[in-house]
Enzyme design. Structure first.
Site, short mmCIF file in Angstrom:
data_model
loop_
_atom_site.label_atom_id
_atom_site.label_comp_id
_atom_site.label_asym_id
_atom_site.label_seq_id
_atom_site.Cartn_x
_atom_site.Cartn_y
_atom_site.Cartn_z
N HIS A 86 0.81 -1.23 0.00
CA HIS A 86 0.00 0.00 0.00
C HIS A 86 0.83 1.27 0.00
O HIS A 86 1.91 1.33 0.60
CB HIS A 86 -1.05 -0.01 1.11
CG HIS A 86 -0.54 0.01 2.52
ND1 HIS A 86 -0.25 1.18 3.18
CD2 HIS A 86 -0.30 -0.98 3.41
CE1 HIS A 86 0.14 0.90 4.43
NE2 HIS A 86 0.14 -0.41 4.59
N ASP A 88 -0.14 4.41 1.08
CA ASP A 88 -0.36 5.44 2.09
C ASP A 88 0.33 5.11 3.41
O ASP A 88 0.73 3.96 3.65
CB ASP A 88 -1.86 5.63 2.34
CG ASP A 88 -2.54 4.39 2.91
OD1 ASP A 88 -2.22 3.27 2.46
OD2 ASP A 88 -3.38 4.52 3.83
N ASP A 147 5.98 1.07 6.84
CA ASP A 147 4.64 0.53 6.67
C ASP A 147 3.90 1.41 5.68
O ASP A 147 3.39 2.45 6.06
CB ASP A 147 3.92 0.49 8.02
CG ASP A 147 2.49 0.00 7.92
OD1 ASP A 147 2.08 -0.42 6.83
OD2 ASP A 147 1.78 0.05 8.95
N GLU A 181 -5.00 2.11 2.53
CA GLU A 181 -5.11 0.90 3.36
C GLU A 181 -5.31 1.27 4.82
O GLU A 181 -6.08 0.64 5.54
CB GLU A 181 -3.86 0.03 3.20
CG GLU A 181 -3.94 -1.33 3.86
CD GLU A 181 -3.49 -1.35 5.33
OE1 GLU A 181 -3.73 -2.36 5.99
OE2 GLU A 181 -2.90 -0.34 5.79
N GLU A 182 -4.61 2.32 5.26
CA GLU A 182 -4.61 2.68 6.68
C GLU A 182 -5.96 3.22 7.15
O GLU A 182 -6.22 3.29 8.34
CB GLU A 182 -3.51 3.71 6.97
CG GLU A 182 -2.09 3.23 6.67
CD GLU A 182 -1.58 2.19 7.65
OE1 GLU A 182 -2.35 1.78 8.56
OE2 GLU A 182 -0.42 1.79 7.52
N ASP A 204 3.10 -6.64 3.82
CA ASP A 204 2.73 -5.54 4.72
C ASP A 204 2.82 -5.99 6.18
O ASP A 204 2.18 -5.41 7.05
CB ASP A 204 1.29 -5.09 4.37
CG ASP A 204 0.87 -3.82 5.08
OD1 ASP A 204 1.76 -3.04 5.48
OD2 ASP A 204 -0.35 -3.62 5.24
N HIS A 386 3.47 3.09 12.62
CA HIS A 386 2.58 4.18 13.07
C HIS A 386 3.20 4.93 14.25
O HIS A 386 2.50 5.44 15.11
CB HIS A 386 1.18 3.67 13.48
CG HIS A 386 0.49 2.86 12.42
ND1 HIS A 386 -0.81 2.49 12.50
CD2 HIS A 386 0.94 2.37 11.23
CE1 HIS A 386 -1.15 1.79 11.42
NE2 HIS A 386 -0.09 1.71 10.64
#
Ligand SMILES: [Zn+2]
Length: 423
Positions: A86, A88, A147, A181-182, A204, A386
């Protein structure tokens, strides 16, 4: 071809591009800036010689095919394998002005991040296992975005490897990069048909060797409490206050069945939203379990709690309405055991010990699995995602590239083996 400098260089270059997604946006992608990376990847794929690379101009998905090298008759019997990552990064920590730092040849000890010395990655077993590798971090003022840019870097480096080795045997490989995705919207406009893979792997995951082949079953219950309101000054014998019933219902949640008391393969019941007045109240409850039976038992328990509340508060009617949110992807992947087994073999051949991981949530791969594209998740190597303390090691990313390359070869060698479970 030396993998390490390629994959590290890519991560550093991609991480510097701000692709943070945004919650509660109706459009997809939720942020226009995700196109910056999507366009760069499109150009890079074309420069590597991929002729069919395309960008969904509206939603930001990138799709590409690495053509088969097997003779057509052989290639026809081998499944087309997809790899997905992903674009984002998480909305929870700033992704603007990411300055990746490469800590070369990590020698052990804590890593102090230069942009904010208060941000320190403490040495632990995972970090210690990466002594001698390069460790990539942010400068401590933003997240890194490994990520999932570690996943993108691993897939792109595998593409470069494949295009540089036209003599290596492989079937058709499909590659896709997805937005949002997030924020839970990564698959909303995913073109499963156009992608044209028999199954896929998202890249991921965190820990080296991780394969996620399970997610929760997820349901939401809306519990309603209907009472009877009147002027409180003249309410004697008339008023039936729904709020007391709601409070009682809340007190019935078993202590051992809450998110704060469960882990691993345990499911939970989680009241997360409550509103109302004397006349009526409404409570939203999340139900989570890896097993269908456990899920049914949790629904039944809510029903019993409703009945008990009605007995305790005469005049109050308690309703429970349950709807499905998503299902455990094991339902799909269980029908295609070779998809996960082949990934385990690919990891072993990359010098990695594989282990299966059950995700306590949903994933894009789970949604894709139910859209007709069985998709477990493989490690990309990122740690502390994150957060400003996010990091990834060059060795983990090299092993992710090796796993991807091995998978393509293993499917070419064994994909058309006879048997009831070809895929
Ligand atoms: Zn991710």
């Amino acid at each position: 071809m030396e993998i390490k400098p390629k994959v590290v260089e890519r991560l550093v270059r991609y991480a510097a591009i701000d692709t943070q997604s945004k919650e509660e946006e109706l459009r997809i992608p939720s942020t226009e800036k995700q196109f910056t990376l999507a366009r760069l990847l499109l150009e890079e794929l074309r420069a590597l010689g991929i002729t069919d690379a395309r960008l969904d101009p509206e939603h930001g998905y990138v799709y590409a095919t690495v053509p088969a090298t097997l003779p057509p008759d052989e290639a026809a019997g081998v499944p087309a394998v997809g790899f997905i990552a992903h674009l984002d990064t998480s909305p929870s920590v700033s992704g603007t002005g990411v300055r990746p730092v490469v800590h070369e040849n990590y020698a052990g000890g804590d890593l102090v991040l230069p942009g904010d010395p208060a941000q320190v990655i403490r040495e632990n077993d995972v970090l210690q296992s990466q002594i001698g590798a390069d460790i990539v971090t942010s400068d401590g003022t933003t997240l890194l975005g490994a990520d999932d840019k570690a996943g993108i870097a691993a897939i792109m480096t595998a593409v470069e490897y494949w295009m540089a080795h036209p003599g290596a045997r492989r079937g058709t490989i499909r590659v896709a990069f997805t937005p949002d995705e997030e924020v839970g919207n990564g698959t909303a406009f995913f073109d499963v048909q156009g992608f044209g893979a028999d199954f896929a792997y998202t890249v991921d995951g965190g820990e080296i060797g991780e394969i996620s082949d399970e997610t929760f079953h997820a349901q939401t219950a809306v519990v309603t409490f209907a009472g009877r309101n009147t002027h409180p000054g003249y309410a004697k014998g008339i008023l039936v206050n729904s709020l007391y019933a709601a409070g009682h219902f809340l007190s019935l949640f078993p202590e051992g069945m809450k998110p704060e008391t469960t882990e691993g393969r345990e499911g939970y019941l989680h009241p997360h939203d409550l509103g109302g007045n004397e006349e009526s109240a409404r409570l939203k409850v999340l139900l989570r379990d890896f097993e269908a039976e456990g899920m049914a038992a949790k629904g039944a328990l809510l029903g019993e709690m409703a009945a008990e509340t009605e007995r305790r508060f005469p005049g109050v009617t308690v309703g429970v309405e349950i709807t499905d949110s998503y299902r455990n992807m094991k339902e799909v992947l269980g029908r295609h055991p070779r998809v996960v087994a082949m990934a385990e073999e690919a990891m072993r051949q990359a010098g990695v010990t594989p282990f299966r991981h059950a995700v306590r949530g949903g994933t894009d791969g789970a949604r894709l699995s139910f859209m007709g594209l069985p998709t477990p998740n493989l490690f990309a190597g990122m740690q502390n995602p994150h957060s400003k303390l996010e990091w990834v090691s060059s060795r983990a990313m090299e092993q992710a590239v090796a796993t991807i390359v091995n998978l393509a070869r293993l499917w070419a060698e064994n994909g058309n083996a006879p048997g009831p479970d070809r895929v």
